[in-house]
Design an enzyme around this catalytic site. Structure first.
Site, PDB file in Angstrom:
ATOM      1  N   LYS A   1       8.744 101.592   4.186  1.00 47.67           N
ATOM      2  CA  LYS A   1       9.451 102.376   3.145  1.00 47.67           C
ATOM      3  C   LYS A   1       9.115 101.871   1.754  1.00 47.67           C
ATOM      4  CE  LYS A   1      14.246 102.166   1.895  1.00 47.67           C
ATOM      5  NZ  LYS A   1      15.636 102.322   2.318  1.00 47.67           N
TER       6      LYS A   1
ATOM      7  N   ASP B   1      20.408 101.815  10.807  1.00 47.47           N
ATOM      8  CA  ASP B   1      20.508 101.278   9.450  1.00 47.47           C
ATOM      9  C   ASP B   1      21.951 100.854   9.217  1.00 47.47           C
ATOM     10  OD1 ASP B   1      19.634 100.564   6.954  1.00 47.47           O
ATOM     11  OD2 ASP B   1      18.852 102.541   6.428  1.00 47.47           O
TER      12      ASP B   1
ATOM     13  N   GLN C   1      24.158  95.224  -4.416  1.00 45.51           N
ATOM     14  CA  GLN C   1      23.822  94.439  -5.624  1.00 45.51           C
ATOM     15  C   GLN C   1      24.016  92.962  -5.276  1.00 45.51           C
ATOM     16  OE1 GLN C   1      25.595  95.959  -9.266  1.00 45.51           O
ATOM     17  NE2 GLN C   1      25.854  97.960  -8.322  1.00 45.51           N
TER      18      GLN C   1
ATOM     19  N   ARG D   1      10.565 102.482  -2.057  1.00 42.92           N
ATOM     20  CA  ARG D   1      11.605 103.181  -2.824  1.00 42.92           C
ATOM     21  C   ARG D   1      11.107 103.402  -4.243  1.00 42.92           C
ATOM     22  NH1 ARG D   1      16.702 104.791  -2.349  1.00 42.92           N
ATOM     23  NH2 ARG D   1      17.283 103.766  -0.397  1.00 42.92           N
TER      24      ARG D   1
ATOM     25  N   GLY E   1      18.164 109.907   1.920  1.00 45.65           N
ATOM     26  CA  GLY E   1      16.698 109.929   1.746  1.00 45.65           C
ATOM     27  C   GLY E   1      15.976 109.078   2.781  1.00 45.65           C
TER      28      GLY E   1
END
Ligand code: R5P
Length: 309
Positions: free
Chosen positions: A192, A218, A97, A194, A225
């Protein structure tokens, strides 16, 4: 290292013990307990006046408990007059966040930074922040380490014939490029999309992975996922075998099951977050030496840049 004291919160005691062992020190005595209504209370059990103090705590699951424990411990330490307090946060929770990506949402990574400083941290030591710019949320020094040297050392032992390092999204490209340069190997990127926090879709692979050993890197695995879908996309594009690597194995929900049943050959993670009884498909590497060296450098006021090689 005598005037350097290491304290540990409850989130990752195994890692704290390993760091202490590496530095040839004992963890200092602290009592963290709960009142009947679950309030956290902390007592530092030894004199820390004038000392260089390190408190080790990952803000992993249960995130709010571990964060609150860290804040209260910082407050207890600060009120006992040490020379300096470094919050060693191997995994910095709430880091995702980090911006307003839609209207009326918080920037919780910044709120947590403010809370840590208000509570008493004079310095932060952490590894692979979700976004390196989070360092700028602090107006105190931040030593931001990378787990890459630990993971690359392990990957090199595999003597890959045709390795390709894969970023599973654009956010991971910089990390993947660093791995590709040092392994060495080629670079590929998975496109990707999302659809929701739990659902990702991956179809296009940018780069040639045909007949290669694809190594996805990553900063973290949460629901799994991203890793699983990236592995499928790579195999559909002709990769011979797919490995997954990440620094922070958050492994939320059914991630362990999903990853175990996936087509990934091996999942290489570090111990910034504690794990118990993971299936043999997972390999856990320790960052204790990396953190131990950084603590030593901070205490002795020598450069930490040698740790980035
Ligand atoms: C995204 O920006 C991160 O680097 C990770 O790819 C992501 O947070 C992983 O989440 P999940 O495992 O739930 O797909």
């Amino acid at each position: 290292m005598d005037s350097c004291l290491l304290f540990s919160g409850n989130s990752n005691i195994e890692l704290s013990k390993k760091i202490a062992k590496y530095l040839n020190k004992e963890l200092s005595s602290i009592n963290i307990y709960r009142f009947k209504d679950s309030e956290i209370c902390v007592k530092i059990e030894e004199n820390i006046r004038g000392k260089d103090v390190f408190i080790i705590q990952s803000t992993c699951m249960p995130v709010n408990e571990n964060l609150m424990e860290l804040l209260i411990t910082l407050d207890a330490l600060r009120r006992a007059s040490p020379r300096r307090i470094t919050a060693v946060i191997p995994y910095y929770g709430y880091a995702r966040q980090d911006r307003k990506d839609q209207p009326r949402v918080p920037i919780t990574a910044k709120l947590v930074a403010n809370l840590l400083v208000t509570a008493g941290a004079n310095r932060i030591l952490t590894i692979d922040l979700h976004a390196p710019q989070i360092q700028g949320f602090f107006d105190i020094p931040v030593d931001h380490l990378f787990a890459a040297p630990v993971i690359i050392k392990y990957l090199k032992e595999k003597n890959f014939k045709k390795p390709v390092i894969v970023a599973p999204d654009v956010g991971s490209v910089k990390m993947a490029r660093a791995f590709a340069k040092r392994l060495p190997g080629d670079l590929a990127i998975v496109d990707k999309r999302r659809e929701s926090p739990e659902k990702v879709e991956m179809v296009h692979v940018i780069g040639d992975v045909k007949g290669c050993e694809a190594i996805i890197v990553d900063d973290l695995i949460s629901t799994g996922g991203t890793m699983v879908e990236a592995a499928n996309a790579l195999l559909n594009n002709g990769a011979e075998v797919v490995y997954g690597c990440c620094t922070h194995a958050v492994l939320a929900g059914d991630a362990i099951e999903k990853l175990t049943n996936s087509k990934l050959k091996e999942i290489i993670i570090t111990d910034t977050i504690p794990q118990t009884n993971l299936p043999s498909k997972f390999t856990i590497l320790t960052v204790s030496e990396l953190l131990g060296e950084a603590i030593k450098s901070i205490h002795l006021e020598t450069t930490v840049s040698k740790l980035f090689i």
